[in-house]
Enzyme design. Structure first.
Site: not given
Length: 515
Positions: A136, A409
């Protein structure tokens, strides 16, 4: 291997020169404070087309584990038994120069079977049958100051340039995840980036494959169009559930009817979240694409059996729901969750499970007002606590932080600060009868810092290393500001540069680019 060699520089130059002006235009044009609806019918929604068939390595994605690109994380994830590992340069990563460049080196070594890590007397090495690697890259909005370029373009250029041949030798390919897209035009931009890379590196058209995270509300209205733009390079769509909640707050921050209750009460079964995932599966399977489920953020415990059992039951329930909806696979954050999640997905994929019964409307996608739950003082305090703790971790260079049994996160930190801002903006009254005000939030910041000190029991967190006051300052800046900050990570990145700036070498020679 030199990271910024001539070919990498040439590719990054081209991406910047040919695409950066359009990238900036698209970012400026992102829909804000305007009615959201499906686009007018087009070839993308009415035509009889399919994405290119998945390469062999991506036909079984039942469980994907995700995490940052440190050596130990990469080895443990690729050895976890998951079908795929999504190595993350975005939300679970703190973008220090060391993290970005060492992460690239770690992935190069992993692809070639050479990655090793020592910790005390323990040695970590890759198994003979590791998880397939996906990467990613950062969102289009995030800069990389060291090279004066878009961070996503740097991540992509370095990864594909240095690894395409080694990936092909393994039977893999440059498989990517694209975050934070808001429109099919942004997908079109990425499709052109892939074409440029394939031209520069002499790759067959369609070698690069991307799964798009549908984690913004505008993108939820353009799923089919996004797949259409990427159809030669598409691999699927992913239900990025946590960023999606943040996006709902951000897109409708001025509207009181879109105020959400405590984030922990917003489950995947509430109407607007259910509609979004139903639409994703239906669109993907209509077009031959994999539908990937969302992150299970719970962290199993290796010291508390009761807590461990609760965590695994939560993972099992979440994945059972996704499998029943027709998802082809799912995400987990911890190796101990892999086996439990895998049991819920019996076949390599469910592409044959068409969801022609799904008829999702604009009202369905925006039915936030039907979400049960309340705004509580406990929920407000938790947002403050998690926000400050996560920012502290991020500033220290760690983008994935285990807090109160959940893997937090940047996405969950964004929900925390976004919800505080939303509750203040609309003068929400808590279950205690108190209105949410800046003064109350500041009071809670002090109380939660004291709680953190007591729980951690280690004053080193409160010295210069932990930066509690700077973390509190950043949290208050984005939670209490008059105007809503687009992304927490933008002002935080400037602080990160002040802290870790000395780690940045002189930028590579990108003089051909019109920076």
């Amino acid at each position: 291997m030199e990271l910024f060699d001539e070919q990498a520089n040439r590719l990054l130059n081209r991406l910047h020169d040919e695409l950066d002006a359009e990238r900036r235009r698209l970012l400026a044009a992102r829909r804000r404070n305007v009615p959201l609806d499906f686009l007018e019918p087009s070839e993308a929604t009415t035509g009889d087309w399919q994405i290119s068939p998945a390469p062999e390595a991506l036909r079984d994605r039942r469980v994907e584990i995700t995490g940052p690109t440190s050596k130990k994380m990469v080895i443990n994830a690729m050895n976890s038994g998951a079908k795929c590992f999504m190595a993350d340069f975005e939300d679970s990563n703190s973008p220090t120069w060391a993290n970005m460049t060492e992460g690239q080196a770690n992935l190069q070594a992993a692809i070639r079977g050479e990655l090793r890590h020592s910790e005390g007397e323990k040695e970590y090495v890759l198994s003979d049958d590791p998880a397939v690697l996906l990467v990613r890259v950062r969102g289009l909005h995030l800069p990389q100051r060291s090279v004066d370029a878009c961070g996503a373009f740097m991540d992509f250029a370095l990864y594909v340039r240095h690894n395409h041949a080694a990936l092909a030798e393994r039977g893999w390919g440059p498989f990517l995840y694209l975050p934070k897209l808001e429109s099919h035009l942004e997908a079109r931009l990425w499709n052109r980036a892939f074409e440029i890379a394939e031209e520069e590196l002499g790759l067959e058209r369609g070698t690069i494959r991307a799964t798009v995270l549908i984690e913004t509300v505008p993108a939820a209205f353009e799923m089919e169009e996004i797949l259409y733009e990427l159809r030669e390079h598409a691999a699927g769509l992913n239900a990025g559930r946590w960023d999606y909640l943040f996006s709902m707050i951000k897109c409708f921050r001025a509207s009181p009817e879109f105020v959400l209750p405590d984030r922990n009460s917003v489950t995947m079964d509430v109407p607007f979240m259910h509609a979004y995932t139903e639409q994703l599966v239906a669109v993907c399977h209509r077009r031959g694409a994999h539908a990937m489920g969302g992150m299970s953020a719970v962290i199993p415990s290796r010291t508390d059996e009761a807590a461990n059992q609760r965590a695994l039951e939560a993972v099992s329930s979440d994945k059972r729901r996704e499998a029943a909806q027709g998802f082809d696979g799912t995400w987990v954050a911890h190796p101990d969750s892999v086996e439990v999640a895998m049991r819920e997905f019996e076949r390599p994929n469910q592409l044959d499970k068409r969801r022609d019964d799904v008829r999702v409307t604009t009202r369905d996608l925006l039915a936030v007002g039907e979400t049960p739950g309340a705004a509580t003082r406990e929920g407000l305090a938790l947002n403050v606590n998690v926000g400050i703790q996560y920012i502290s971790s991020w500033l220290r260079g760690n983008g994935a932080a285990g807090i109160y049994g959940l893997m937090e996160d940047a996405a969950t930190a964004e929900i925390a600060r976004g919800q505080v801002w939303q509750w203040i903006r609309h003068s929400i009254t808590l279950d205690t009868g108190q209105p949410v005000t800046p003064e109350l939030v500041r009071q809670l910041c002090g109380e939660q810092l004291a709680r953190i000190r007591e729980e951690i029991g280690d004053d080193t967190w409160f010295d210069e290393h932990g930066r509690p006051e700077l973390s509190r300052e950043l949290f208050e800046a984005v939670a209490l500001s008059a105007d809503f900050e687009e992304f927490l990570t933008l002002p935080a990145y400037e602080k990160l540069l002040e802290i870790h700036g000395s780690d940045h070498p002189a930028p590579p020679d990108l003089t051909e680019a019109s920076h």
